[in-house]
Design a protein around this motif. Structure first.
Motif, short mmCIF file in Angstrom:
data_model
loop_
_atom_site.label_atom_id
_atom_site.label_comp_id
_atom_site.label_asym_id
_atom_site.label_seq_id
_atom_site.Cartn_x
_atom_site.Cartn_y
_atom_site.Cartn_z
N PHE A 82 1.05 -1.23 0.12
CA PHE A 82 -0.55 0.21 -0.10
C PHE A 82 0.78 1.39 -0.46
O PHE A 82 0.80 2.53 -0.67
CB PHE A 82 -1.36 0.17 1.11
CG PHE A 82 -1.55 -1.14 0.70
CD1 PHE A 82 -3.10 -0.31 0.38
CD2 PHE A 82 -2.26 -2.32 1.68
CE1 PHE A 82 -4.38 -1.19 0.19
CE2 PHE A 82 -3.67 -2.81 1.42
CZ PHE A 82 -4.72 -2.31 0.60
N THR A 83 1.71 1.05 0.75
CA THR A 83 2.62 2.76 0.43
C THR A 83 3.35 2.74 -0.79
O THR A 83 3.36 3.95 -1.13
CB THR A 83 3.86 2.00 2.03
OG1 THR A 83 3.32 1.63 2.77
CG2 THR A 83 4.65 3.14 1.59
N CYS A 84 4.57 1.43 -1.17
CA CYS A 84 4.76 1.58 -2.52
C CYS A 84 3.72 1.93 -3.36
O CYS A 84 3.57 2.89 -4.31
CB CYS A 84 4.60 -0.22 -3.18
SG CYS A 84 5.70 -0.07 -4.50
N ILE A 85 2.32 1.85 -3.86
CA ILE A 85 1.29 2.12 -4.51
C ILE A 85 1.08 3.27 -4.44
O ILE A 85 0.66 4.15 -5.81
CB ILE A 85 0.26 1.36 -4.31
CG1 ILE A 85 -0.26 -0.08 -5.05
CG2 ILE A 85 -1.29 1.74 -4.98
CD1 ILE A 85 -1.68 -1.33 -4.89
N ILE A 86 0.68 4.20 -2.72
CA ILE A 86 -0.11 5.61 -2.98
C ILE A 86 1.58 6.34 -2.96
O ILE A 86 1.93 7.75 -3.55
CB ILE A 86 0.00 5.72 -1.30
CG1 ILE A 86 -1.57 5.02 -0.68
CG2 ILE A 86 -0.62 6.52 -0.30
CD1 ILE A 86 -1.60 4.59 0.76
N VAL A 91 4.64 10.68 -5.93
CA VAL A 91 5.92 11.02 -6.52
C VAL A 91 6.15 11.64 -8.03
O VAL A 91 5.83 12.34 -8.29
CB VAL A 91 6.72 10.30 -6.12
CG1 VAL A 91 8.48 9.99 -7.09
CG2 VAL A 91 7.42 9.61 -4.88
N LEU A 92 4.78 10.82 -8.86
CA LEU A 92 4.84 10.68 -10.21
C LEU A 92 3.78 11.88 -10.44
O LEU A 92 4.00 13.42 -10.92
CB LEU A 92 3.66 9.49 -10.40
CG LEU A 92 4.59 8.81 -11.04
CD1 LEU A 92 3.38 7.10 -11.47
CD2 LEU A 92 5.61 8.82 -12.34
N ILE A 145 1.47 3.14 7.18
CA ILE A 145 1.37 3.12 5.70
C ILE A 145 1.05 4.42 6.51
O ILE A 145 1.41 5.18 4.27
CB ILE A 145 0.45 2.90 5.28
CG1 ILE A 145 -0.14 1.13 5.23
CG2 ILE A 145 -0.50 2.86 4.12
CD1 ILE A 145 -1.21 0.60 4.52
N PHE A 146 0.25 5.92 6.65
CA PHE A 146 0.59 7.22 6.79
C PHE A 146 2.00 7.58 6.60
O PHE A 146 1.94 8.36 6.15
CB PHE A 146 -0.89 7.63 7.99
CG PHE A 146 -2.22 7.84 7.59
CD1 PHE A 146 -2.68 6.96 6.47
CD2 PHE A 146 -3.72 7.63 7.93
CE1 PHE A 146 -3.87 7.16 5.62
CE2 PHE A 146 -4.28 7.31 7.45
CZ PHE A 146 -4.64 7.46 6.41
N VAL A 147 2.31 6.81 7.61
CA VAL A 147 3.63 7.31 7.84
C VAL A 147 4.87 7.45 6.79
O VAL A 147 5.52 8.18 6.50
CB VAL A 147 4.56 6.92 9.58
CG1 VAL A 147 5.33 7.38 9.61
CG2 VAL A 147 3.37 7.00 10.63
N TYR A 148 4.91 6.21 6.33
CA TYR A 148 5.76 6.00 5.68
C TYR A 148 5.55 6.61 4.05
O TYR A 148 6.55 7.83 2.93
CB TYR A 148 6.05 4.90 4.95
CG TYR A 148 6.06 3.63 5.79
CD1 TYR A 148 7.21 4.38 6.75
CD2 TYR A 148 6.16 1.99 6.85
CE1 TYR A 148 8.39 3.47 7.52
CE2 TYR A 148 6.69 2.12 7.30
CZ TYR A 148 7.72 1.92 7.56
OH TYR A 148 7.68 1.24 9.00
N SER A 149 4.07 7.08 3.53
CA SER A 149 3.83 7.19 2.17
C SER A 149 3.04 8.89 2.14
O SER A 149 3.39 10.13 1.61
CB SER A 149 2.14 6.72 2.09
OG SER A 149 1.59 6.66 2.81
N ALA A 150 3.52 9.53 3.28
CA ALA A 150 2.75 11.07 3.52
C ALA A 150 3.75 12.23 2.96
O ALA A 150 3.53 12.87 2.02
CB ALA A 150 2.46 11.69 5.17
N GLY A 151 5.03 11.67 3.46
CA GLY A 151 5.86 12.20 2.28
C GLY A 151 6.69 12.19 1.47
O GLY A 151 7.69 12.39 1.18
N SER A 152 5.77 11.19 0.63
CA SER A 152 6.87 10.74 -0.18
C SER A 152 6.87 11.70 -1.49
O SER A 152 7.73 11.32 -1.75
CB SER A 152 6.11 9.14 -0.80
OG SER A 152 4.76 9.84 -0.85
N GLY A 153 5.99 12.58 -1.58
CA GLY A 153 5.96 13.41 -2.51
C GLY A 153 7.23 14.13 -2.83
O GLY A 153 7.94 14.86 -3.90
N LEU A 154 8.58 14.60 -1.35
CA LEU A 154 9.78 15.10 -1.47
C LEU A 154 10.18 14.49 -1.94
O LEU A 154 11.94 14.97 -2.58
CB LEU A 154 9.92 15.72 0.03
CG LEU A 154 8.71 16.07 0.20
CD1 LEU A 154 9.50 16.04 2.12
CD2 LEU A 154 8.84 17.72 0.38
#
Length: 282
Positions: A82-86, A91-92, A145-154
């Motif tokens: 789920f982290t991978c997908i989000i 990022v994209l 999942i929230f923690v790992y994916s929340a800041g991924s856009g950076l």
């Protein structure tokens, strides 16, 4: 080829072989220890005197309150998928916005994002924990999942560099045909970015798959069925357990490395293309 050049090549290969040997020794030791009949830590022999698969059998089919690897693997896999997908979607979208769209404050926002990404995530862990505790999301896979994916856009910088290499004329031609930004993104940019998408997906999967620190902070449950692989394997190294579970710990380390190794072997070509492609233009 001159003698000096030959000597330099030989020296380089010797150094590389030595470094490879140093890197491989712990990996080989982990594998052979997982096949040992000795349950605890043994420093007498590098290779075991007797070989067995009993540790793997215990890992998967003889679970108990101390070692519940199937539950750990399932929890980690759910969080990683789920982290991978989000994260990949975030990022994209952020990379496309910064690379292909022009809006007020774009450069300032990019600079701020890059500076923000330079700060170690460890500094915010306690604050993140208390925020999620107030929301009731600690001790849960959803909170992780929230923690790992929340800041991924950076982590947009490398993918943005790849998008910058795609000719702007393709997007302009699509706009003249009446295509929206969403159509351009999904029909033009995404098909041209397969290597970078693979690179992004692998990186997004690796973070939660291998993380220990944040999982340890977030998951406080005493029930081993709620743990991730990192927490579970770490627990086996306690003084009261390591004498009976060290070989099982090594078997778990081997098993957790297998999916990642397969993923890299299968996706190696695209991964390398993604890394080099994103470095062409920043």
């Amino acid at each position: 080829m001159t003698a000096k050049r030959k000597a330099n090549i030989i020296i380089r290969h010797i150094v590389l072989a030595f470094l490879a040997f140093i890197w491989l020794v712990p990996v080989v030791w982990l594998i052979v220890t997982s096949l040992s009949t000795v349950k605890g830590v043994s420093g007498k022999h590098f290779f075991p005197e007797h070989w067995t698969l009993a540790n793997y059998n215990q890992l998967f089919f003889q679970t108990d309150t101390a070692a519940n690897f199937p539950a750990w693997f399932k929890n980690t896999f759910i969080v990683a998928i789920f982290t991978c997908i989000i994260s990949s979607v975030f990022v994209l979208m952020v990379s496309y916005a910064f690379s292909c769209m022009r809006f007020k404050g774009r450069k300032q926002l990019m600079s701020f994002s890059i500076i923000l990404g330079m700060f170690p995530g460890v500094l915010s862990m306690i604050a993140v924990y208390f925020v999620l505790k107030m929301l009731g999301l600690t001790d849960s896979l959803v909170g992780l999942i929230f923690v790992y994916s929340a800041g991924s856009g950076l982590g947009f910088l490398i993918l943005k560099g790849f998008f910058d290499t795609i000719p702007a004329s393709l997007r302009e031609a699509a706009r003249l045909e009446g295509a929206s930004e969403a159509t351009i993104f999904t029909r033009i940019i995404i098909p041209l970015s397969k290597p970078m998408i693979v690179y992004t997906v692998i990186n997004s999967f690796l973070g939660p798959w291998m993380d220990f620190v944040m999982a340890r902070i977030m998951i406080k449950s005493k029930d081993s069925a709620d743990w991730t692989v990192a927490i579970g394997l770490y627990n086996l190294l306690q003084k009261t357990l390591v004498g009976d579970y060290f070989s099982v710990f090594c078997a778990g380390g081997v098993m957790i490395a297998i999916p990642i190794s397969i993923l890299f072997v299968v996706m190696q070509k695209f991964y390398v293309e993604g890394v080099t492609g994103g470095a062409v233009k920043g």
